[in-house]
Design a protein around this motif. Sequence first.
Motif, mmCIF file in Angstrom:
data_model
loop_
_atom_site.group_PDB
_atom_site.id
_atom_site.type_symbol
_atom_site.label_atom_id
_atom_site.label_comp_id
_atom_site.label_asym_id
_atom_site.label_seq_id
_atom_site.Cartn_x
_atom_site.Cartn_y
_atom_site.Cartn_z
ATOM 1 N N PHE A 141 0.831 -1.198 0.000
ATOM 2 C CA PHE A 141 0.000 0.000 0.000
ATOM 3 C C PHE A 141 0.870 1.255 0.000
ATOM 4 O O PHE A 141 0.533 2.262 -0.647
ATOM 5 N N ALA A 142 2.007 1.203 0.700
ATOM 6 C CA ALA A 142 2.924 2.344 0.704
ATOM 7 C C ALA A 142 3.427 2.635 -0.711
ATOM 8 O O ALA A 142 3.529 3.807 -1.118
ATOM 9 N N ILE A 143 3.730 1.588 -1.475
ATOM 10 C CA ILE A 143 4.178 1.767 -2.857
ATOM 11 C C ILE A 143 3.087 2.425 -3.695
ATOM 12 O O ILE A 143 3.342 3.343 -4.480
ATOM 13 N N MET A 144 1.856 1.976 -3.514
ATOM 14 C CA MET A 144 0.746 2.585 -4.258
ATOM 15 C C MET A 144 0.580 4.061 -3.913
ATOM 16 O O MET A 144 0.452 4.911 -4.799
ATOM 17 N N LEU A 145 0.557 4.362 -2.618
ATOM 18 C CA LEU A 145 0.362 5.754 -2.204
ATOM 19 C C LEU A 145 1.488 6.646 -2.724
ATOM 20 O O LEU A 145 1.240 7.749 -3.229
ATOM 21 N N ARG A 146 2.716 6.181 -2.610
ATOM 22 C CA ARG A 146 3.844 6.998 -3.061
ATOM 23 C C ARG A 146 3.851 7.147 -4.569
ATOM 24 O O ARG A 146 4.129 8.243 -5.086
ATOM 25 N N SER A 147 3.535 6.087 -5.298
ATOM 26 C CA SER A 147 3.519 6.191 -6.757
ATOM 27 C C SER A 147 2.415 7.135 -7.227
ATOM 28 O O SER A 147 2.610 7.918 -8.158
ATOM 29 N N LEU A 148 1.262 7.097 -6.557
ATOM 30 C CA LEU A 148 0.197 8.045 -6.900
ATOM 31 C C LEU A 148 0.592 9.470 -6.526
ATOM 32 O O LEU A 148 0.315 10.422 -7.270
ATOM 33 N N SER A 149 1.248 9.627 -5.390
ATOM 34 C CA SER A 149 1.706 10.949 -4.971
ATOM 35 C C SER A 149 2.699 11.517 -5.988
ATOM 36 O O SER A 149 2.633 12.697 -6.347
ATOM 37 N N ASN A 150 3.599 10.668 -6.461
ATOM 38 C CA ASN A 150 4.575 11.105 -7.463
ATOM 39 C C ASN A 150 3.915 11.518 -8.773
ATOM 40 O O ASN A 150 4.461 12.322 -9.530
ATOM 41 N N LEU A 151 2.725 10.963 -9.050
ATOM 42 C CA LEU A 151 1.978 11.308 -10.260
ATOM 43 C C LEU A 151 1.044 12.499 -10.041
ATOM 44 O O LEU A 151 0.319 12.898 -10.953
ATOM 45 N N GLY A 152 1.048 13.046 -8.817
ATOM 46 C CA GLY A 152 0.250 14.252 -8.555
ATOM 47 C C GLY A 152 -1.096 14.006 -7.925
ATOM 48 O O GLY A 152 -1.970 14.879 -7.970
ATOM 49 N N TYR A 153 -1.284 12.832 -7.314
ATOM 50 C CA TYR A 153 -2.579 12.505 -6.718
ATOM 51 C C TYR A 153 -2.500 12.443 -5.193
ATOM 52 O O TYR A 153 -1.537 11.925 -4.630
ATOM 53 N N ALA A 154 -3.533 12.970 -4.557
ATOM 54 C CA ALA A 154 -3.767 12.747 -3.129
ATOM 55 C C ALA A 154 -4.779 11.613 -2.995
ATOM 56 O O ALA A 154 -5.614 11.409 -3.888
ATOM 57 N N VAL A 155 -4.719 10.884 -1.895
ATOM 58 C CA VAL A 155 -5.539 9.680 -1.726
ATOM 59 C C VAL A 155 -6.247 9.705 -0.380
ATOM 60 O O VAL A 155 -5.682 10.144 0.626
ATOM 61 N N GLU A 156 -7.498 9.250 -0.368
ATOM 62 C CA GLU A 156 -8.152 8.902 0.893
ATOM 63 C C GLU A 156 -8.661 7.470 0.786
ATOM 64 O O GLU A 156 -9.056 7.026 -0.284
ATOM 65 N N VAL A 249 -1.282 12.914 1.325
ATOM 66 C CA VAL A 249 -1.154 14.137 0.522
ATOM 67 C C VAL A 249 0.321 14.492 0.427
ATOM 68 O O VAL A 249 0.994 14.646 1.452
ATOM 69 N N ASN A 250 0.822 14.583 -0.799
ATOM 70 C CA ASN A 250 2.236 14.910 -1.028
ATOM 71 C C ASN A 250 3.167 13.964 -0.262
ATOM 72 O O ASN A 250 4.201 14.380 0.273
ATOM 73 N N GLY A 251 2.788 12.698 -0.214
ATOM 74 C CA GLY A 251 3.613 11.695 0.452
ATOM 75 C C GLY A 251 3.478 11.651 1.954
ATOM 76 O O GLY A 251 4.085 10.801 2.608
ATOM 77 N N LYS A 252 2.674 12.553 2.526
ATOM 78 C CA LYS A 252 2.483 12.588 3.978
ATOM 79 C C LYS A 252 1.205 11.832 4.335
ATOM 80 O O LYS A 252 0.128 12.143 3.831
ATOM 81 N N VAL A 253 1.356 10.865 5.226
ATOM 82 C CA VAL A 253 0.260 9.968 5.573
ATOM 83 C C VAL A 253 -0.328 10.335 6.939
ATOM 84 O O VAL A 253 0.406 10.560 7.903
ATOM 85 N N PHE A 254 -1.650 10.402 6.989
ATOM 86 C CA PHE A 254 -2.386 10.451 8.254
ATOM 87 C C PHE A 254 -3.329 9.269 8.233
ATOM 88 O O PHE A 254 -4.098 9.091 7.283
ATOM 89 N N THR A 255 -3.279 8.432 9.263
ATOM 90 C CA THR A 255 -4.137 7.254 9.287
ATOM 91 C C THR A 255 -4.708 7.060 10.683
ATOM 92 O O THR A 255 -4.060 7.390 11.686
ATOM 93 N N SER A 256 -5.933 6.592 10.750
ATOM 94 C CA SER A 256 -6.596 6.431 12.041
ATOM 95 C C SER A 256 -7.469 5.185 12.044
ATOM 96 O O SER A 256 -7.923 4.725 10.996
ATOM 97 N N LYS A 257 -7.688 4.677 13.248
ATOM 98 C CA LYS A 257 -8.609 3.561 13.425
ATOM 99 C C LYS A 257 -9.970 4.136 13.749
ATOM 100 O O LYS A 257 -10.142 4.830 14.752
ATOM 101 N N THR A 258 -10.935 3.860 12.886
ATOM 102 C CA THR A 258 -12.248 4.471 13.033
ATOM 103 C C THR A 258 -13.331 3.400 13.167
ATOM 104 O O THR A 258 -13.116 2.229 12.855
#
Length: 415
Positions: A141-156, A249-258
């Motif tokens: 998942f880290a690879i996916m998030l970083r690769s998307l971030s490098n392509l200009g995408y933020a993820v939730e 967002v921009n490679g910075k991760v915030f994650t929580s247990k909800t």
Amino acid sequence: MQLLKVCELFAGVGGFRLGLESTGHYEVVWSNQWEPSTKAQHASKVYGARFGTENHSNTNIEEVPTSEIPDHDILVGGFPCQDYSVATTLKNSKGLIGKKGVLWWSIHRILAEKENKPKYLFLENVDRLLKSPSEQRGRDFAIMLRSLSNLGYAVEWRVINAAEYGMPQRRRRIFFLAYHRSSAVFEALEKSSPSDWVLTNGIISSAFPLESDAENTRNFELGRDLVSLSKNFNAGKGPSPFLNSGICVNGKVFTSKTKPCFDGHKAVLGDVLQNGSADPSLYIDADSLPKWEYLKGSKKETRKTRTGFEYSYSEGSMVFPDALDQPSRTIITGEGGKSPSRFKHVVQTSKGLRRLSPIELERLNMFPDNHTKLDGISDAKRAFFMGNALVVGVVEKIGAALFQKIEVLEKQLQS
């Protein structure tokens, strides 16, 4: 606001399309479904029969040039869960080569090569994605998030169990949305408090509300280099740092247990049954009942491997027959066929014990009745489709919330 143009990858029998188009806000302009392990492309045939074959591709997506895929606003798909490690980098290959056959890199390739990149992504996978692989929990998942971030995408993202929001099946999947930096949603997410976005202001939280307080949260940053990330992320073999909700967002991760928050109507297995109209072949005969009871029951026994090695085996019992006043267990791909099984659903009716029908399996995933019925498609294959499918209602609610958010933000920009 105009309809959003959709590119649907790994389309299966069209769960994403059903969910999105039911909102009235989306139009699929190109789709692809290709099953590598079989010559007969059954899922693609069902898709073509239900939605038409125009702009539908039944070719290995790895072999489809990006130039053949029309421009679109949103790319969607439930892609296979695989090993997403990065093999190497080359200066002349846009910096990345993943392992051949790993279809995540087909998504990445389309995003990288598209001059007019889709502003939005809407993807689905099994929830173990957050914890894989076992030797580097969370690396994929880290690879996916970083690769998307490098392509200009933020993820939730959010892990959603459909039954916790009133749907008839306990099916737990990770859904994630991505927003290109050219979109108003990216800008809104970038400006928002991470916890506020995850809990209340975000698109997924508006579709699937949460309790107000997160149990715990984590913040960390992903290194830009994908090869280094692939080799070193969580190499200490600790638990995955990714919790069931979060943003990047921009490679910075915030994650929580909800925790989910839902007080509406809760559908159950009994709601989907074809009372009185199920095919007689679904009923369990007296001769096979002991085998069903054994497989469903608890066991503590000595077993022997083919090489003669003896070992102790134990497992607990399962509810047999399945409870009609609760959401169903997760449908698996082996749901079809007459043979006794520990994991197939069995229900008690006035006529006796029986397996679930193809229509009932479709209803558990909130598909229309007989969506997968087609000449040449067996009931076992129809069950296989539903074992691979997603819950349409989840896609519909997230799709509606995404469109509404885009509409609100674009109106704010115009005013």
